[in-house]
Design an enzyme around this catalytic site. Structure first.
Site, PDB file in Angstrom:
ATOM      1  N   GLU A  34      -6.531  -7.393  -1.002  1.00 19.63           N
ATOM      2  CA  GLU A  34      -7.015  -7.368   0.381  1.00 19.63           C
ATOM      3  C   GLU A  34      -8.473  -6.946   0.413  1.00 19.63           C
ATOM      4  OE1 GLU A  34      -5.031  -4.934   3.231  1.00 19.63           O
ATOM      5  OE2 GLU A  34      -3.010  -5.534   2.598  1.00 19.63           O
ATOM      6  N   GLU A  75       0.833  -1.205   0.000  1.00 21.29           N
ATOM      7  CA  GLU A  75       0.000   0.000   0.000  1.00 21.29           C
ATOM      8  C   GLU A  75       0.869   1.256   0.000  1.00 21.29           C
ATOM      9  OE1 GLU A  75      -4.130  -1.485   2.156  1.00 21.29           O
ATOM     10  OE2 GLU A  75      -2.614  -0.472   3.377  1.00 21.29           O
TER      11      GLU A  75
END
Length: 717
Positions: free
Chosen positions: A328, A170
């Site tokens: 995710e 991320e």
């Protein structure tokens, strides 16, 4: 410490003759999640692989936050636990998306080199103790991170479990905007490359205003906290620089991975959602072998399933229509919202398969096993604290079986005739300070119109304004405040070629430097639309403007003149009628309901002036909406637009609240298509369809029942 040689010169995937794509060693649809064996004893690790087999897991991400475990002291490595994990997973048939382990530097590194820590605009150091405590511009951090990437890649380059590289994690989630001295130096380098001379920077930034003229690049700083509004173009360019700087960091690590493992695809997990604005993922896409994203629904959003659909369509747009990975999402509650939402089994399955319906060929979670300690211990996982005697675990097993049955879907695509244009630079620009309306939310404006299309039952591509628009019959351009000449021409060309294009308020206002396009609004789209706005007329928080068709608008109105340039005049489809006060004010100051005692505020200066316009353009048409319509107004306008464009719903008789998407592909000479039906209501519904219902294995001969809250997937006959 030795830095790997020539990493900065290694070719990217975009430069190579045969860019890698999907991890070929993963059969069918990928299923799994983040796996953190370093948190658990050996007995638990042994149990994990047995449970993965029971759940149908075939891919896990490993080592994301493991730097301190792999390198407990500088230059001293402990590979034993990761060697055992890789071997065990391989023996069990589970493939690995192996991380570079760089997502958080270890304590010894920040202790020895505190200069690697990022700083806020106020000059506050962001200290260790959480994650991503690093300045991506700091050369010392870069050197250590590249060395770690090299060490991991060299160790596992030939391991048979390795299917995919997961770079960092991320990127930019918590440290996208760093205002340190290292960032200031990197920002100046970026500006020099962008503008060439300080004179060109002064021109682009409009530094004649407020005595801001620079005599050299050395005088330029990041937009740190100042006594008043910071130069808006300085802010805009810092957004661009920050995205580019993190992308440069990704490229350096990818170059190492490509050198050592040329046959292994490389990705990182994006955050293509309405809450993540700091990375321009369209500009990152060419560097990814496969697009991956993370997505989490928001508990207090009653339309979170629509936001999910939008984010999935945005990810597919970034992927240019190719299948992508959901890296995710959550099995149930997360830990970071004020009040976290527990998902029931139906919602967990529906959320997961909704991503697949919108183009994902992988369904993965954070995380495999719910942590006992740390900040995310209340974040749900596939194996929860309660263990296998739980709804979450049983649903994880059911989802694995569903994905196994859906393996033939892999590689198929969603085809859409409608596009919504989305641009991160427009987002950055639209939400700068000192605007006519400062509580305007770019993603909420986009979602407002996307929801109207979702409720119409049509498939939608969310794409950049520079994309090939020739395939679309209808195009919605929401609040494209900032637009380049080339992108504005691209939109106009689509209308000329036959598309029905609808442009909403506060679009086309400025160029790429945030300089106003003079001569009247909406600037770049003025000629296309055949209108000229003399002045904006923002509405106050408790004001609504009523239109002559009975719908209402909030937040915005404007004084629109119709013009005929000789190529055809614009027509007013709706006009402003009156201004009224409201009783309720919703999120962001948007009025939601007219109070029973609502009364006119007096004569409205725009009464009778155009609110919605339409102009025939070439083979198509250009519409303009000069307010923020209420839900009824959006539904009416999108319905009219789709009828004009000749776009039909994916399934004509799908009732309200039932989402229907089709994924199609050609297999040899025989085409195949899969119809996904997601029932977001509390009532069973029946749809007319024929084929094989894949999840149950039952043949459907005309009527398909989709249970309340359920999902059906039909391989159409």
């Amino acid at each position: 410490m030795t830095t790997p040689k020539n990493t900065s010169d290694a070719p990217s995937a975009a430069q190579g003759p045969h860019p890698l794509e999907w991890p070929s060693s993963v059969p069918g649809l990928a299923y799994g999640g983040d796996y953190n064996p370093e948190q658990w004893p050996e007995s638990t690790r042994a149990e994990d692989v047995e449970l993965m087999g029971a759940a149908g897991v075939n891919l896990v991400s490993v080592g994301i936050f493991s730097w301190a475990m792999l390198e407990p002291r500088e230059g001293e490595y402990d590979w034993e636990w990761l060697d055992e994990t890789m071997d065990r997973l391989h023996a069990s048939g589970v493939r690995v998306a192996l991380a570079t382990a760089t997502a958080s530097p270890p304590p010894w590194l920040t202790h020895q080199h505190p200069q690697i820590l990022p700083e806020t605009a106020e000059g506050v150091t962001l200290w260790p103790g959480a994650r991503q405590a690093y300045s991506v511009s700091n050369p010392v951090f870069r050197e250590y991170a590249l060395r770690m990437t090299w060490a991991v890649a060299q160790r596992y380059a030939t391991h048979p479990a390795l299917a995919l590289w997961h770079v960092d994690n991320e990127l930019g989630c918590h440290n996208s905007h760093d205002f340190s001295e290292d960032a200031a130096a990197a920002f100046r380098t970026w500006l020099t490359a962008r503008y060439g001379t300080v004179e060109q920077l002064n021109k682009a930034w409009g530094t004649a205003f407020w005595s801001q003229r620079y005599s050299s690049f050395e005088e330029v700083l990041p937009p740190r906290t100042a006594p008043m509004f910071v130069n808006p173009t300085q802010q805009l360019d810092f957004h661009r620089y920050s995205s580019d700087e993190l992308l440069d960091y990704f490229r350096e690590m990818k170059a190492i991975l490509r050198e050592l493992t040329p046959g292994v695809p490389v990705t990182t997990n994006f955050m293509c959602t309405t809450r993540s604005k700091n990375m321009d993922y369209f500009s990152w896409a060419a560097e990814m072998d496969v697009i991956a994203t993370d997505h989490y629904t928001v508990a207090d959003d009653p339309h979170r399933h629509i936001e999910l659909a939008f984010s999935a369509d945005l990810t597919r747009g970034v992927a240019q229509g190719k299948p992508w990975m959901l890296m995710e999402h959550s099995t149930s509650a997360v830990n970071w919202q004020p009040r976290n939402h527990t998902k029931g089994p139906a919602e967990m399955l529906r959320d997961s398969l909704s991503h697949v319906a919108h183009g994902a060929d992988a369904v993965m979670f954070f995380q495999w096993r719910q942590s006992r300690a740390g900040a995310e211990k209340y974040h749900s996982a596939m194996v929860p604290h309660a263990g296998t005697d739980s709804d979450v675990w049983r649903t994880s097993v059911s989802l694995g079986e569903a994905l196994r049955r859906l393996a033939p879907v892999k590689g198929s695509r969603v085809e859409a005739e409608v596009a919504v244009l989305f641009d991160y630079a427009a987002w950055w620009g639209a939400e700068l300070d000192s605007h006519p309306v400062n509580d305007l939310s770019y993603p909420q404006e986009v979602l407002h119109w996307y929801r109207g299309l979702w409720e119409s039952g049509v498939s939608v591509d969310v794409v950049h304004p520079s994309a090939d628009l020739s395939r679309y019959r209808a195009i919605i351009v929401p609040t494209l405040y900032l637009v380049t000449d080339a992108d504005a021409s691209n939109v106009a060309a689509a209308a000329e070629a036959g598309a029905s294009v609808l442009i909403t308020c506060f679009s086309g206002i400025v160029d790429e430097h945030d300089a106003v396009r003079l001569g009247g609004y909406p600037g770049a789209f003025r000629e296309l639309l055949g209108i000229r706005t003399e002045e904006f007329w923002p509405l106050q928080a408790q004001e609504q403007v009523h239109l002559d068709d009975g719908t209402r608008g909030s937040l915005w109105s404007e004084k629109i003149h119709l013009h005929d340039d000789g190529a055809g005049a614009a027509q007013a489809l709706r006009r402003f009628a009156s201004l009224r006060l409201t009783g309720e004010v919703g999120p962001g100051g948007v009025p939601e309901a007219v109070a029973p005692t609502a009364a006119p505020t007096g004569e409205f200066a725009l009464s009778g002036w155009p609110a919605v316009t339409r102009r025939e353009v070439g083979e198509g048409a250009a519409w303009y909406v000069g307010t923020r319509p209420d839900d009824a107004g959006v539904r009416a306008l999108t319905a009219e637009l789709l009828i004009e464009a000749g776009v039909s719903p994916v399934h004509e008789d799908a009732p309200e609240g039932v989402e229907v998407i089709r994924r199609s592909a050609a297999s040899g000479e025989e085409p195949k298509s899969f119809l996904f039906a997601l029932n977001h209501t509390s009532t069973d519904v029946r749809l007319r369809v024929r084929g094989l219902e894949v999840l149950s294995g039952q043949k459907v001969r005309g009527k398909l029942t989709v249970p309340a809250g359920g999902v059906a997937v039909v391989h159409e006959a």
